[in-house]
Each structure stands twice: as structure tokens, then as C-alpha cells.
Design a protein around this motif. Structure first.
Motif, mmCIF file in Angstrom:
data_model
loop_
_atom_site.group_PDB
_atom_site.id
_atom_site.type_symbol
_atom_site.label_atom_id
_atom_site.label_comp_id
_atom_site.label_asym_id
_atom_site.label_seq_id
_atom_site.Cartn_x
_atom_site.Cartn_y
_atom_site.Cartn_z
ATOM 1 N N ARG A 180 36.751 34.878 28.047
ATOM 2 C CA ARG A 180 37.641 35.688 28.852
ATOM 3 C C ARG A 180 36.888 36.904 29.372
ATOM 4 O O ARG A 180 35.935 37.377 28.770
ATOM 5 C CB ARG A 180 38.845 36.163 28.019
ATOM 6 N N SER A 181 37.354 37.415 30.487
ATOM 7 C CA SER A 181 36.678 38.545 31.110
ATOM 8 C C SER A 181 36.806 39.815 30.274
ATOM 9 O O SER A 181 37.851 40.091 29.691
ATOM 10 C CB SER A 181 37.254 38.814 32.503
ATOM 11 N N ASP A 231 40.366 40.634 27.796
ATOM 12 C CA ASP A 231 41.289 39.509 27.978
ATOM 13 C C ASP A 231 42.341 39.771 29.040
ATOM 14 O O ASP A 231 43.536 39.517 28.846
ATOM 15 C CB ASP A 231 41.978 39.167 26.649
ATOM 16 N N VAL A 232 41.903 40.315 30.164
ATOM 17 C CA VAL A 232 42.817 40.549 31.282
ATOM 18 C C VAL A 232 42.172 40.012 32.554
ATOM 19 O O VAL A 232 40.974 39.712 32.594
ATOM 20 C CB VAL A 232 43.141 42.054 31.449
ATOM 21 N N GLU A 233 42.966 39.921 33.594
ATOM 22 C CA GLU A 233 42.446 39.487 34.881
ATOM 23 C C GLU A 233 41.423 40.508 35.373
ATOM 24 O O GLU A 233 41.716 41.700 35.474
ATOM 25 C CB GLU A 233 43.595 39.344 35.887
ATOM 26 N N GLN A 234 40.222 40.043 35.696
ATOM 27 C CA GLN A 234 39.123 40.955 36.015
ATOM 28 C C GLN A 234 39.438 41.852 37.201
ATOM 29 O O GLN A 234 39.207 43.066 37.146
ATOM 30 C CB GLN A 234 37.841 40.168 36.274
ATOM 31 N N SER A 235 39.938 41.294 38.285
ATOM 32 C CA SER A 235 40.193 42.096 39.476
ATOM 33 C C SER A 235 41.262 43.155 39.218
ATOM 34 O O SER A 235 41.154 44.290 39.688
ATOM 35 C CB SER A 235 40.606 41.200 40.646
ATOM 36 N N VAL A 236 42.279 42.804 38.431
ATOM 37 C CA VAL A 236 43.334 43.765 38.095
ATOM 38 C C VAL A 236 42.755 44.905 37.266
ATOM 39 O O VAL A 236 43.033 46.087 37.498
ATOM 40 C CB VAL A 236 44.472 43.066 37.327
ATOM 41 N N GLU A 238 39.599 45.937 37.102
ATOM 42 C CA GLU A 238 38.676 46.757 37.889
ATOM 43 C C GLU A 238 39.430 47.735 38.783
ATOM 44 O O GLU A 238 39.050 48.902 38.902
ATOM 45 C CB GLU A 238 37.767 45.849 38.723
#
Length: 433
Positions: A180-181, A231-236, A238
Motif C-alpha cells: 500500500r502507498s 494505507d491511503v490513496e496516494q493522490s488524496v 499528497e
């Protein structure tokens, strides 16, 4: 999250002869892909220590990465120890044998039995070809209970290890594990003590989303503020981290240097470039450290005109135009001399800005009035009318020479940075900066 344990092999690490930079680099690279380093262990070049470390690590971690002990000499025993640990015999890998033969020939080295033995690998491991060295990497897969564990054994030579990790280990980890990111971003700050900084930004910190984690990382050149998301969406992540750091400006704008690897000197460089201004330096106690920090950056010739390391009083007088009578009256470590040194740098080099340092770096030379660690620093600049104005500041550091030089250079550059930003001298001397 995938757990990782690092094992470094070598007596040279334990006696302090070699600094373990491999683990720091591995921690950064593995963190970027969502693998968490939980433990770092260093062991002697003995079979018992290596085997105990390996068995313990495989019980705890999903992935074990070892570095070191794969050279051709008799003290490099990692490969033989791993073969015994996993119950494998050593066999010759023909591809590695040919690679080593070609590499030794290209380097004009003898292809002796020690070099040939580099091609011996534990039967049953996965060989990771080392295109930049003679020792191959190895991967072992073992099932312990319900979990599959992986062990990588890599050369200790940093550039060889990095090549193998980047080109082979990380792709294999992505293949074997659902990673996960993990998003980290670090803001560099300078000018506030850690406790003062924490109190100032407490409202901002308390308002952070629960899934963002803040870490304070102090060092002599500033305090790093790292925001991390797991463990979250990378773009969100960032986007939110960027938004939060922009909000941080409301609390500590003058102290923010920029995102890592920004520094005081890089912030000064950016400001000088933006304004089309030039700089000259006059140093005494820092012995050229200010100029070295500036010229270490690519493109310094765009704004840096030169510097004078005026260690003696005569150099201050002859090269920078400091009045001899002022040195006699006030001493070389004084506000008057610091101001004249900075102004002299501006006029002698024809620069827009000048910065100076004069002090007692130590360990000797201090007096009750001017103890070791006393440093005067000054900034000079040309006004619109062409006159040269100055501001000065005295700081007291420690009794350690190296630390005094580094801190004086950093604070002198920060004075210049604040002047370029238009922060007033009175604000600088409140004790907050």
C-alpha cells in the motif's frame, strides 16, 4: 503493512570504523513503497551471530534484508553461513562465473580461485545478478507457520546494494506482496527551538486529520516537520499534505525554508535569483564555511561574487577596509567590526548584499566578556540610493569548535535570508529567530 528487518554484517560497523549508511537508505526506499522497517541489527563476522540474527529476524518479519559479508576473502562468511542455515550446499552458478570472469578481465585483475568462488551460491536460492560488482545477491523464501518469509542477502558496498535493491529487490517485493502507498513529505524550518515551535503550531497540529502523522526531526541546521500518511490513496494524501503545509504558513511563515532537501543556503540562493541580486562574504571564525555552503550548490555563480576569509586583524584591515582603531578599541569580535566586514564585502566586490562572521570558535581564546562560542554576525546591503546599510547580531553558542562554526554559518545565512524577506532586525532579535 509489510514488516522488514535489516541485518548488517561486519566488525567494521560495530567498532565505528565504517558508518552504516546502507540502513538509512534502505529505510527511505522501503518506506516509499509501503514496507516498514521495524528493526535494524548489526552483527559480527561470525557464523553464530549471523545465524542467530537470521533465525530471529525470520520469526518476526515478513522480509529480511542482509548487507555485507559477501566479498571474496576468508572473513566474508555470510554466504557459507546462509547455506548451512537453510541446509543447502554451495554450487557454481555458471552465469555468475562468466560475469565475474569478464569483469576481472576488464579490470585487469587475476581470475583466481577467490574470485571464482564468488560464483558459488546456495543451491535452492534465487540468484540476483550483480551487474556492477562480482558478488551476486541472493533471495531465499521460507514458510514459517502460515506466513511466507523472504530473505535477501546483498553486498555491503553501497552502490552495489542500491543497484540490486532498485532493479531487483523492490520489483520482487511488489510481486510477492500487496504493498500500500505510504506518503511522506517534509518541511524544513529554521529559527525556532523545538519546544517553541511545538507550542506555536499546536493549534495546527491538533487540527490535522487523524490519518496524518506529524514527526519533529531536529538537527543543527533546522527542524524538519514530516507529515506521513499510511494505507491511503496516494493522490488524496499528497493533496492534503500540501494543503496542510500551506496552512502552516499562517503560524510560522518566516521560519519555513521549503520542502526537504531545502536548506537555509538554498532558500538564500532562491531569493537572490528571484531578485537578481548578488552576494559577497567576509568570514573570520567560520573560516570559509559560509562560502563553502553557498558554492556547494549548483549555479552559485549566478549570484555569488566571492569571499574573504580574514582570519587575522591585518586581513580585516587590508582586504575589507575595517578601521584598525576600531579593532584596537572594540576587539575583532565586536559589533563594529562585524558591520564593517559585511560592508567591506559589499564595497570591495561590488555586491548587493554582504554577510560576515567574527567570533571565538574555541576551544581556546575566550575571555569572561567574550567566552568561547561568542559570535558577531552582520548583513550589509545597498539601498536604492546606493548607500550601504548594515545590521548585526551577537549569538552565544557552545564550547565545541565544530558546532560553533556550523551554527554560526547557518545563523549568518539565516540573517541574510530574513533581510531578503524583509523581516525586521527587531523581530530577529526577539529570541524567536
Amino acid at each position: 503493512m509489510v514488516s522488514v528487518e535489516l541485518i548488517t554484517v561486519g566488525d567494521e560497523l560495530l567498532i565505528g570504523q565504517v558508518v552504516d549508511t546502507n540502513s538509512a537508505w534502505l529505510g527511505q526506499e522501503l518506506g516509499r513503497i509501503g514496507a516498514q522497517v521495524d528493526r535494524i541489527v548489526s552483527v559480527h563476522d561470525t557464523a553464530a551471530d549471523i545465524e542467530a540474527a537470521v533465525r530471529g529476524a525470520l520469526e518476526r518479519a515478513d522480509v529480511v534484508i542482509m548487507t555485507g559479508g559477501l566479498g571474496p576473502t576468508k572473513d566474508d562468511i555470510t554466504k557459507r553461513t546462509l547455506a548451512e542455515c537453510f541446509g543447502m550446499r554451495l554450487v557454481r552458478d555458471e552465469a555468475v562465473y562468466e560475469h565475474v570472469r569478464q569483469m576481472t578481465a576488464e579490470r585487469g585483475m587475476p581470475f583466481n580461485t577467490l574470485n571464482q568462488d564468488q560464483a558459488l551460491v546456495p543451491e535452492g536460492c534465487r540468484v540476483l545478478p550483480n551487474r556492477v560488482g562480482t558478488a551476486p545477491g541472493m533471495m531465499f523464501v521460507q514458510r514459517i507457520g502460515e506466513r511466507q518469509r523472504m530473505l535477501f542477502s546483498l553486498p555491503g558496498v553501497p552502490f552495489e546494494m542500491k543497484t540490486l535493491v532498485t532493479e531487483q529487490v523492490i520489483p520482487l517485493l511488489r510481486e510477492y506482496f500487496a504493498l500500500r502507498s505510504v506518503v511522506h513529505r517534509t518541511m524544513m524550518t529554521f529559527g525556532m527551538a523545538e519546544s517553541a515551535l511545538a507550542m506555536t503550531i499546536a493549534p495546527w497540529e491538533e487540527a490535522l486529520p487523524a490519518w496524518l502523522h506529524l514527526a519533529y526531526l531536529p538537527n543543527p541546521r533546522g527542524i524538519r516537520l514530516r507529515l506521513s500518511a499510511y494505507d491511503v490513496e496516494q493522490s488524496v494524501a499528497e493533496q492534503e499534505i500540501t494543503r496542510q503545509f500551506e496552512k502552516l504558513r499562517e503560524y510560522i511563515a518566516p521560519y519555513m525554508l521549503g520542502y526537504e532537501p531545502s536548506s537555509v543556503e538554498s532558500a538564500v540562493a532562491d531569493l537572490l535569483r528571484e531578485r537578481g541580486k548578488t552576494l559577497a562574504v567576509a568570514e573570520s571564525c567560520t573560516g570559509g564555511a559560509v562560502s563553502a555552503r553557498i558554492t556547494a550548490m549548483a549555479g552559485a555563480s549566478e549570484y555569488y561574487l566571492g569571499g574573504v576569509t580574514s582570519y587575522s586583524n591585518a586581513a580585516k584591515v587590508n582586504l575589507l577596509g575595517v578601521a584598525a582603531e576600531d579593532i584596537e578599541r572594540w576587539g575583532a569580535v565586536s559589533e563594529t567590526v562585524a558591520r564593517q566586514m559585511a560592508a567591506g564585502a559589499v564595497t570591495r566586490f561590488g555586491a548587493d548584499y554582504g554577510v560576515s562572521t567574527t567570533g571565538v570558535a574555541g576551544p581556546g581564546g575566550g575571555t569572561p566578556e567574550k567566552p568561547v562560542g561568542t559570535v558577531w554576525m552582520a548583513v550589509a546591503w545597498r539601498t536604492v540610493e546606493g548607500a550601504v546599510e548594515t545590521e548585526a547580531r551577537c549569538m552565544r553558542f557552545s564550547e565545541l569548535r565544530e558546532q560553533n562554526i556550523e551554527r554560526a554559518a547557518t545563523h549568518a545565512l539565516n540573517m541574510l535570508r530574513l533581510r531578503l524577506l524583509g523581516v525586521s532586525e527587531a523581530f530577529q532579535q526577539t529570541g524567536m529567530l
